[in-house]
Design a protein around this motif. Structure first.
Motif, PDB file in Angstrom:
ATOM      1  N   MET A   1       0.999  -0.818  -0.056  1.00  0.00           N
ATOM      2  CA  MET A   1      -0.024   0.110  -0.406  1.00  0.00           C
ATOM      3  C   MET A   1       1.003   1.032  -0.273  1.00  0.00           C
ATOM      4  SD  MET A   1      -2.496   1.797   2.997  1.00  0.00           S
ATOM      5  CE  MET A   1      -3.869   0.409   2.533  1.00  0.00           C
ATOM      6  N   THR A   2       0.649   2.038  -0.804  1.00  0.00           N
ATOM      7  CA  THR A   2       1.201   3.894  -0.772  1.00  0.00           C
ATOM      8  C   THR A   2       0.772   3.855   0.267  1.00  0.00           C
ATOM      9  OG1 THR A   2       1.461   3.236  -3.632  1.00  0.00           O
ATOM     10  CG2 THR A   2       1.740   5.581  -2.242  1.00  0.00           C
ATOM     11  N   ASP A   3       1.379   5.179   0.764  1.00  0.00           N
ATOM     12  CA  ASP A   3       1.529   6.065   2.471  1.00  0.00           C
ATOM     13  C   ASP A   3       0.011   7.168   1.819  1.00  0.00           C
ATOM     14  OD1 ASP A   3       2.503   4.242   4.224  1.00  0.00           O
ATOM     15  OD2 ASP A   3       4.577   6.042   3.991  1.00  0.00           O
ATOM     16  N   PRO A   4      -0.286   7.261   3.088  1.00  0.00           N
ATOM     17  CA  PRO A   4      -1.321   8.446   2.033  1.00  0.00           C
ATOM     18  C   PRO A   4      -1.111   9.209   2.152  1.00  0.00           C
ATOM     19  CG  PRO A   4      -2.128   7.566   4.368  1.00  0.00           C
ATOM     20  CD  PRO A   4      -0.818   6.418   3.853  1.00  0.00           C
ATOM     21  N   VAL A   5      -1.775  10.576   1.608  1.00  0.00           N
ATOM     22  CA  VAL A   5      -1.191  12.286   1.784  1.00  0.00           C
ATOM     23  C   VAL A   5      -2.177  11.872   3.007  1.00  0.00           C
ATOM     24  CG1 VAL A   5      -2.137  14.502   1.004  1.00  0.00           C
ATOM     25  CG2 VAL A   5      -1.638  12.339  -0.124  1.00  0.00           C
ATOM     26  N   THR A   6      -1.355  12.848   4.298  1.00  0.00           N
ATOM     27  CA  THR A   6      -1.551  12.986   5.280  1.00  0.00           C
ATOM     28  C   THR A   6      -1.750  15.110   6.009  1.00  0.00           C
ATOM     29  OG1 THR A   6      -0.856  10.795   6.334  1.00  0.00           O
ATOM     30  CG2 THR A   6      -1.249  12.693   7.715  1.00  0.00           C
ATOM     31  N   ARG A   7      -3.883  15.013   6.340  1.00  0.00           N
ATOM     32  CA  ARG A   7      -2.919  16.448   6.520  1.00  0.00           C
ATOM     33  C   ARG A   7      -3.543  16.728   7.393  1.00  0.00           C
ATOM     34  NH1 ARG A   7      -6.945  20.270   5.885  1.00  0.00           N
ATOM     35  NH2 ARG A   7      -8.597  19.060   4.901  1.00  0.00           N
ATOM     36  N   LEU A   8      -2.840  17.679   9.290  1.00  0.00           N
ATOM     37  CA  LEU A   8      -4.216  17.902   9.678  1.00  0.00           C
ATOM     38  C   LEU A   8      -5.384  19.069   9.626  1.00  0.00           C
ATOM     39  CD1 LEU A   8      -3.912  17.840  12.891  1.00  0.00           C
ATOM     40  CD2 LEU A   8      -2.685  20.476  12.757  1.00  0.00           C
ATOM     41  N   ASP A   9      -6.403  18.602   9.855  1.00  0.00           N
ATOM     42  CA  ASP A   9      -7.249  19.991   9.566  1.00  0.00           C
ATOM     43  C   ASP A   9      -7.367  20.989  11.210  1.00  0.00           C
ATOM     44  OD1 ASP A   9      -9.315  21.545   9.685  1.00  0.00           O
ATOM     45  OD2 ASP A   9     -10.419  20.270   8.514  1.00  0.00           O
TER      46      ASP A   9
ATOM     47  N   ALA B   1      -3.369   1.598  15.767  1.00  0.00           N
ATOM     48  CA  ALA B   1      -4.622   2.342  16.313  1.00  0.00           C
ATOM     49  C   ALA B   1      -5.584   0.533  16.250  1.00  0.00           C
ATOM     50  CB  ALA B   1      -5.646   3.221  16.179  1.00  0.00           C
ATOM     51  N   LEU B   2      -6.204   0.783  14.461  1.00  0.00           N
ATOM     52  CA  LEU B   2      -6.562  -0.088  13.674  1.00  0.00           C
ATOM     53  C   LEU B   2      -5.924  -1.745  13.695  1.00  0.00           C
ATOM     54  CD1 LEU B   2      -6.765   1.276  10.008  1.00  0.00           C
ATOM     55  CD2 LEU B   2      -8.062   1.188  11.745  1.00  0.00           C
ATOM     56  N   GLU B   3      -4.869  -2.152  13.258  1.00  0.00           N
ATOM     57  CA  GLU B   3      -4.288  -3.406  14.292  1.00  0.00           C
ATOM     58  C   GLU B   3      -4.753  -3.819  15.393  1.00  0.00           C
ATOM     59  OE1 GLU B   3      -0.405  -2.834  13.569  1.00  0.00           O
ATOM     60  OE2 GLU B   3      -0.420  -3.064  11.443  1.00  0.00           O
ATOM     61  N   ASN B   4      -4.661  -2.589  16.688  1.00  0.00           N
ATOM     62  CA  ASN B   4      -4.760  -2.978  17.903  1.00  0.00           C
ATOM     63  C   ASN B   4      -6.145  -3.108  18.570  1.00  0.00           C
ATOM     64  OD1 ASN B   4      -2.152  -4.186  18.220  1.00  0.00           O
ATOM     65  ND2 ASN B   4      -1.881  -1.895  18.243  1.00  0.00           N
ATOM     66  N   ALA B   5      -6.910  -2.714  17.471  1.00  0.00           N
ATOM     67  CA  ALA B   5      -8.896  -2.189  18.099  1.00  0.00           C
ATOM     68  C   ALA B   5      -8.950  -4.016  18.228  1.00  0.00           C
ATOM     69  CB  ALA B   5      -9.388  -1.784  16.755  1.00  0.00           C
ATOM     70  N   GLN B   6      -9.382  -4.192  19.120  1.00  0.00           N
ATOM     71  CA  GLN B   6     -10.852  -5.119  19.603  1.00  0.00           C
ATOM     72  C   GLN B   6     -12.212  -5.270  19.310  1.00  0.00           C
ATOM     73  OE1 GLN B   6     -10.582  -7.085  23.677  1.00  0.00           O
ATOM     74  NE2 GLN B   6      -8.348  -7.418  23.213  1.00  0.00           N
ATOM     75  N   LEU B   7     -12.410  -3.663  18.875  1.00  0.00           N
ATOM     76  CA  LEU B   7     -14.352  -3.551  18.590  1.00  0.00           C
ATOM     77  C   LEU B   7     -14.481  -2.753  17.609  1.00  0.00           C
ATOM     78  CD1 LEU B   7     -16.713  -4.587  19.524  1.00  0.00           C
ATOM     79  CD2 LEU B   7     -16.659  -2.482  20.712  1.00  0.00           C
TER      80      LEU B   7
ATOM     81  N   ASP C   1      -2.984  -4.340   4.749  1.00  0.00           N
ATOM     82  CA  ASP C   1      -3.201  -3.225   4.291  1.00  0.00           C
ATOM     83  C   ASP C   1      -5.194  -2.616   4.358  1.00  0.00           C
ATOM     84  OD1 ASP C   1      -0.779  -2.441   4.474  1.00  0.00           O
ATOM     85  OD2 ASP C   1      -0.568  -2.238   2.615  1.00  0.00           O
ATOM     86  N   ALA C   2      -5.839  -3.921   5.170  1.00  0.00           N
ATOM     87  CA  ALA C   2      -7.187  -3.534   4.793  1.00  0.00           C
ATOM     88  C   ALA C   2      -7.548  -4.078   5.614  1.00  0.00           C
ATOM     89  CB  ALA C   2      -7.761  -4.212   3.830  1.00  0.00           C
TER      90      ALA C   2
ATOM     91  N   GLN D   1     -20.140 -14.725   5.932  1.00  0.00           N
ATOM     92  CA  GLN D   1     -19.210 -13.962   4.241  1.00  0.00           C
ATOM     93  C   GLN D   1     -18.522 -13.035   5.187  1.00  0.00           C
ATOM     94  OE1 GLN D   1     -22.756 -12.171   2.297  1.00  0.00           O
ATOM     95  NE2 GLN D   1     -23.967 -14.255   2.081  1.00  0.00           N
ATOM     96  N   VAL D   2     -17.352 -13.171   4.451  1.00  0.00           N
ATOM     97  CA  VAL D   2     -15.712 -12.405   5.479  1.00  0.00           C
ATOM     98  C   VAL D   2     -16.154 -11.205   3.663  1.00  0.00           C
ATOM     99  CG1 VAL D   2     -13.593 -12.040   4.957  1.00  0.00           C
ATOM    100  CG2 VAL D   2     -15.054 -14.027   5.843  1.00  0.00           C
ATOM    101  N   PHE D   3     -15.975  -9.944   4.243  1.00  0.00           N
ATOM    102  CA  PHE D   3     -15.521  -8.504   3.113  1.00  0.00           C
ATOM    103  C   PHE D   3     -14.823  -8.195   4.106  1.00  0.00           C
ATOM    104  CE2 PHE D   3     -19.915  -9.793   3.832  1.00  0.00           C
ATOM    105  CZ  PHE D   3     -20.341  -9.524   2.375  1.00  0.00           C
ATOM    106  N   THR D   4     -13.988  -7.414   3.048  1.00  0.00           N
ATOM    107  CA  THR D   4     -12.616  -6.729   3.006  1.00  0.00           C
ATOM    108  C   THR D   4     -12.487  -5.316   2.503  1.00  0.00           C
ATOM    109  OG1 THR D   4     -10.986  -7.923   1.974  1.00  0.00           O
ATOM    110  CG2 THR D   4     -10.564  -6.392   1.816  1.00  0.00           C
ATOM    111  N   VAL D   5     -12.259  -3.772   3.593  1.00  0.00           N
ATOM    112  CA  VAL D   5     -12.947  -2.632   3.293  1.00  0.00           C
ATOM    113  C   VAL D   5     -10.780  -2.134   2.684  1.00  0.00           C
ATOM    114  CG1 VAL D   5     -13.258  -0.305   4.054  1.00  0.00           C
ATOM    115  CG2 VAL D   5     -15.070  -2.717   4.341  1.00  0.00           C
ATOM    116  N   ARG D   6     -10.299  -1.902   1.643  1.00  0.00           N
ATOM    117  CA  ARG D   6      -9.426  -1.515   1.722  1.00  0.00           C
ATOM    118  C   ARG D   6      -9.650   0.110   1.693  1.00  0.00           C
ATOM    119  NH1 ARG D   6      -5.387  -3.876   0.556  1.00  0.00           N
ATOM    120  NH2 ARG D   6      -5.849  -6.123  -0.579  1.00  0.00           N
ATOM    121  N   PRO D   7      -8.569   1.085   2.512  1.00  0.00           N
ATOM    122  CA  PRO D   7      -8.857   2.746   2.680  1.00  0.00           C
ATOM    123  C   PRO D   7      -9.152   3.713   1.456  1.00  0.00           C
ATOM    124  CG  PRO D   7      -7.132   1.896   4.690  1.00  0.00           C
ATOM    125  CD  PRO D   7      -8.060   0.491   3.382  1.00  0.00           C
ATOM    126  N   ALA D   8     -10.564   4.155   1.785  1.00  0.00           N
ATOM    127  CA  ALA D   8      -9.639   5.653   0.668  1.00  0.00           C
ATOM    128  C   ALA D   8      -9.816   6.545   1.563  1.00  0.00           C
ATOM    129  CB  ALA D   8     -11.915   5.294   0.544  1.00  0.00           C
TER     130      ALA D   8
END
Length: 169
Positions: A1-9, A28-34, A58-59, A143-150
């Motif tokens: 996965m290409t690193d995202p463009v990151t911006r502080l609002d 945080a995504l890797e470690n979240a339990q819920l 990466d998903a 059923q199993v689903f994948t979500v790649r971040p937009a």
């Protein structure tokens, strides 16, 4: 996965705040339990429900039964938001991932995902791979689903930050 463009609002961040890095957000995504998943009902109303998910390749990946509301919603509109974080306002990091849910039926991928689920929760989530997904206890058609971040949003609390991570399409 290409690193995202990151911006502080800065409009929604403390003065002098720094953007939350993609590395911190991904951890945080890797470690979240819920997670909480938001889908859209056929009549346009939102549907939100908790579930367990794993971050792999990466998903985010989640599963659901064929008769569940989220499955019926995904059949008509695969756009989802997965949310995780801390329910305190003064500490922690809340993360939301927007993307399109895609069904996973590839056996090799399903095998890796079943292993990831078992490892993440010390064997409490044991899935057997089938031709179309998982079986679990008495449920034979999970059923199993994948979500790649937009897009991913990270909200730091205590030191308040609002960070957007946008992924190339």
């Amino acid at each position: 996965m290409t690193d995202p463009v990151t911006r502080l609002d800065e409009r929604f961040s403390d003065p002098g705040a720094q953007a939350t890095s993609w590395t911190t957000t991904r951890e945080a995504l890797e470690n979240a339990q819920l997670f909480w998943i938001t889908t859209v009902r056929p009549d346009g109303r939102p549907h939100v429900t908790p579930l367990v998910a794993v971050w792999l390749d990466d998903a985010l990946h989640f599963c659901t039964g064929p008769g569940e509301q989220k499955t019926r919603n995904l059949a008509g509109n695969p756009q989802v938001v997965l949310t995780t974080g801390c329910n305190r306002w003064d500490e922690g990091l809340d993360v939301m991932v927007e993307g399109t849910a895609q069904r996973v039926t590839d056996r090799a991928t399903l095998e890796r995902l079943a292993t990831a689920w078992a490892a993440k929760w010390d064997g409490q989530w044991q899935y057997q791979v089938t031709e179309t997904g998982f079986s679990h206890n008495s449920a034979d058609d999970v059923q199993v689903f994948t979500v790649r971040p937009a897009k991913a949003l990270a909200f730091g609390k205590g030191d308040f930050t609002h960070t957007t991570h946008r992924f190339p399409t």
